[in-house]
Design an enzyme around this catalytic site. Structure first.
Site, PDB file in Angstrom:
ATOM      1  N   HIS A   1       0.826  -1.224   0.000  1.00 27.10           N
ATOM      2  CA  HIS A   1       0.000   0.000   0.000  1.00 27.10           C
ATOM      3  C   HIS A   1       0.855   1.268   0.000  1.00 27.10           C
ATOM      4  O   HIS A   1       0.632   2.191   0.785  1.00 27.10           O
ATOM      5  CB  HIS A   1      -0.954   0.012   1.199  1.00 27.10           C
ATOM      6  CG  HIS A   1      -2.107  -0.925   1.065  1.00 27.10           C
ATOM      7  ND1 HIS A   1      -3.274  -0.583   0.430  1.00 27.10           N
ATOM      8  CD2 HIS A   1      -2.257  -2.208   1.473  1.00 27.10           C
ATOM      9  CE1 HIS A   1      -4.114  -1.604   0.455  1.00 27.10           C
ATOM     10  NE2 HIS A   1      -3.514  -2.616   1.072  1.00 27.10           N
TER      11      HIS A   1
ATOM     12  N   HIS B   1      -6.524  -2.559  -5.185  1.00 25.51           N
ATOM     13  CA  HIS B   1      -6.197  -1.131  -5.122  1.00 25.51           C
ATOM     14  C   HIS B   1      -5.393  -0.674  -6.335  1.00 25.51           C
ATOM     15  O   HIS B   1      -5.542   0.471  -6.764  1.00 25.51           O
ATOM     16  CB  HIS B   1      -5.412  -0.818  -3.843  1.00 25.51           C
ATOM     17  CG  HIS B   1      -6.261  -0.684  -2.630  1.00 25.51           C
ATOM     18  ND1 HIS B   1      -6.675   0.524  -2.133  1.00 25.51           N
ATOM     19  CD2 HIS B   1      -6.796  -1.624  -1.806  1.00 25.51           C
ATOM     20  CE1 HIS B   1      -7.424   0.338  -1.059  1.00 25.51           C
ATOM     21  NE2 HIS B   1      -7.508  -0.964  -0.833  1.00 25.51           N
TER      22      HIS B   1
END
Length: 725
Positions: free
Chosen positions: A19, A125
């Site tokens: 992330h 994502h």
């Protein structure tokens, strides 16, 4: 059998959910994500591993910032490039695993010195999006830093082919499946549309390792990937997407394989699962055996979390019946938070070396959840959560959400849906913005007010696309699609009673919700954008993509635009402007009428004949053998045509007559006009079936097959066609 040695061991550093770019605008936590990723890559170089395996969500967004991309590329270049040769040998056809301009592993590129290759799938994502369907990993692959594999171009028909690697006597079959929407993937597995391929030779000698990026727990009936959906021939599954670190492999006796869940390397939500210590692991594979070495990350910001119930606290329970007790209650909660801060600092010191000074310890993340339901009709007077959190500005990293108040779910009946506008307090408390998906947030709010036309679950998905994927037209496209679908449904009904109109609309909406929940209704695709007008100035007129007129809501709109662009030829300014009419463009459409794509077929037939690689024979999960990593043999008919083509001389298409014919015809009726425009061979030409094909150059080689030529249309046919236009 020879005794395995160190030269037969493949050492793999496994990590998931980095992330990079999460909360990068925060002045305290903005660098946490890339620092943790840099530590992971430094570990790969220090421990001298053979490869790195990333299980998705390398970036927090599918359009990462330049800062995030810079930090990732810097870490990869510093730790993965070098003169040390990579000892892994690729045995499979790399073009089947790696798409794009460089369809091979980066360490076999003669122009790049890669010592530690990185293999990665994409997550939810950093998934592909936009024109060209590119992901951020495509940029890293084309730059030679990452091997992007496990793509899923068709979510309804998934074929998973392994990357076959070998070091010494150890053979590794690396499987990867990038993220697919959980409900759709569940249906695809249920319908048997997911096919796994195995090496066709020496099946028992391969260690089968797979990485996935899906929900591991059953949040909904179909919103996860059950472990028993995966094939039983696997040995180890690396599970991404879940952030709780469960680094020790767990054995599944039903499927006879182990499952490892490394978790995230940065806390993206203040939940109990994120409070577990963050680890990566080195998986050492020797033959068919493996062992795991967990490594705790040292750069991760410490996180301490606690949950208390005020009615069960001895010193606080009596305050419910006391007036003006806010100050006393606040002091008690401050004491609890201070204890959590000391606990987090102690955990940080345990992970660091003895010579590290304490003052370098970063500010910890603290979360205190307080259930403040008072017994016996009392009341707890709690301070504003943000005001309370701001008391710890110099002590914690999350200065705005240290504390979270919530109530127990009431057992009484809820208000009627017509009068309800907000969900219960307990639901609001659980729906913290840092820990919930947008679809769930929308679903909870819409339960209090019924929708008539728009499907509820599709509405939440559109909001998620708008927020997570930065699709500015997602809501507008969804509404237009839903309205058009509803109107079409009503128009198809023969007789519609006005009294039953609302019931029919509600029934169709419910049906759409059921289809979407079952994964049978495809997500509304991203809106297409019309080409920007020539005279549009973005500085003065604004962004063209943000204008309502820039959106194509249906394929019919795009068809009309293409027809208009194909029938009108740009004309020069001034007196020659009249030359750019549709009549002048008509001869350009007639040029080479029989060119419709035969050249492409010729290329395919030649590649099928010449492609004779000696790759490993592969078999699918059903036991059928096939040369999967090689193009299939050409059909008999294609071979006969190719032989006939070699025997006959190559013919060239006759040069089409220029646009002077139309000009000459016009001269018989009126004054001749000069046409300065050239025939546009790159302009798309409309065929009878509605498809578009580009004009071929007159000097291109074509096949002399009978099917390659079409009879010239008769004069009556041409005249009737023109009259219809």
């Amino acid at each position: 059998m020879p005794v395995p040695t160190a030269s037969d061991t493949i050492r793999i550093l496994v990590a998931t959910d980095s992330h990079v770019g999460y909360n990068e605008r925060d002045h305290i936590r903005g660098d946490d994500s890339w620092k943790s990723f840099h530590e992971v890559m430094c570990l790969a170089k220090e421990r001298d591993v053979d490869m790195v395996l990333l299980g998705g969500d390398l970036f927090h967004e599918n359009k990462p910032s330049r800062k995030s991309m810079y930090q990732v590329m810097r870490s990869l270049r510093m730790n993965c490039l070098g003169e040390k040769p990579c000892e892994l040998e690729v045995l499979s056809d790399m073009s089947e695993n790696f798409q794009g301009a460089f369809n091979h592993v980066n360490y076999e590129d003669p122009d790049i010195n890669v010592s530690i290759p990185v293999f990665s799938i994409h997550g939810n994502h950093d998934d592909p999006s936009g024109e060209g369907h590119f992901a951020a990993l495509d940029l890293l692959q084309v730059s030679g830093l990452v091997n992007y594999f496990g793509r899923t171009p068709e979510s309804d028909n998934i074929q998973i082919k392994p990357v076959l690697l070998q070091k010494g006597n150890t053979k590794l079959a690396l499987y990867g499946m990038s993220n697919v929407r959980d409900e759709r993937l569940f249906r695809t597995f249920r319908d048997g549309k997911v096919k796994f391929f195995q090496p066709g030779t020496q099946k028992q000698d391969w260690f089968n390792l797979m990485t996935v990026h899906q929900n591991h727990h059953a949040y909904t009936e179909t919103g996860f990937l059950p472990e028993n959906f995966l094939p039983s021939f696997l040995d180890l599954v690396v599970w991404g997407h879940e952030h709780e670190c469960l680094i020790d492999p767990k054995y599944n006796p039903e499927m006879n394989f182990h499952v490892m869940q490394p978790g995230s390397s940065v806390a993206t939500s203040l939940m109990p699962g994120e409070a577990v210590a963050k680890h990566v692991a080195i998986v050492s594979v020797t033959g068919r055996d493996f062992k795991v070495e967990p490594i705790r990350l040292k750069t991760v910001r410490s996180f301490a979390m606690k949950e208390i119930v005020l009615s069960e606290e001895k010193d606080i329970k009596k305050l419910a019946r006391k007036d003006d007790h806010r100050a006393e209650l606040t002091r008690h909660l401050i004491t609890v938070v201070d204890e959590l801060i000391e606990q987090a600092k102690a955990e940080w010191r345990e992970t660091q070396d003895d010579d590290d000074p304490d003052e370098d310890a970063p500010k910890p993340l603290i979360r205190l959840r307080v259930e403040y339901s008072a017994p016996g009709g009392g009341n707890y007077d709690c301070e504003n959560p943000q005001r309370f959190s701001n008391r710890f500005v110099e002590k914690v990293a999350n200065v705005n959400d240290v504390i979270q108040f919530y109530r127990k779910k009431s057992s009484g009946s809820r208000q009627t849906k017509d009068a309800a506008n907000m969900p219960e307090d307990s639901v609001l408390a659980q729906l913290a913005i840092d820990s919930v998906r947008i679809e769930k947030l929308v679903r909870e709010f819409l339960q209090a007010q019924k929708l008539t036309i728009l499907p509820q679950n599709s509405f939440g998905d559109a909001v998620s696309q708008f927020v997570d994927k930065d699709d500015r037209h997602a809501m507008e496209t969804f509404v237009q699609y839903s309205l058009k679908s509803q109107v079409k449904h009503l128009m198809d009904v023969d007789k519609v009673d006005e009294d039953d109109l609302l019931n029919m609309v509600d029934q169709y909406r419910s049906k759409q919700e059921q289809l979407f929940a079952a994964g049978e209704l495809k997500r509304v695709r991203r809106a297409k954008i019309r080409p920007k007008p020539d005279g549009w100035n973005s500085d003065f007129d604004g962004s063209w993509e943000d204008q309502p007129g820039a959106i194509l809501f249906s394929d019919n709109d795009a068809q009309e635009d293409e027809d208009e662009a194909a029938s009108v030829v740009a004309a020069p300014r001034g007196r020659g402007k009249t030359a750019g009419t549709k009549k002048a463009a008509a001869p350009a459409k007639k040029a080479a009428p029989a060119k419709g794509g035969r050249g492409k077929k010729k290329v395919v037939e030649q590649s099928e004949e010449e492609d004779e690689d000696n790759d490993i024979l592969m078999v699918d999960s059903d036991g059928e053998e096939s040369q999967l990593f090689v193009q299939p043999a050409a059909p008999k008919r294609a071979a006969q045509k190719a032989a006939a083509r070699k025997a006959s001389p190559i013919k060239r298409a006759p040069a089409p007559r220029g646009s002077g014919r139309a000009t000459g015809n016009a001269a018989g009726k009126s004054q001749a006009k000069l046409n300065f425009s050239q025939p546009n061979f790159s302009q798309p030409r409309r065929q009878a079936n509605g498809t578009s094909t580009k004009m071929q150059a007159v000097h291109d080689e074509i096949s002399d097959e009978d099917e390659a030529f079409e009879p010239a249309p008769s004069t009556a046919t041409v005249r009737s066609t023109r009259s219809k236009r």
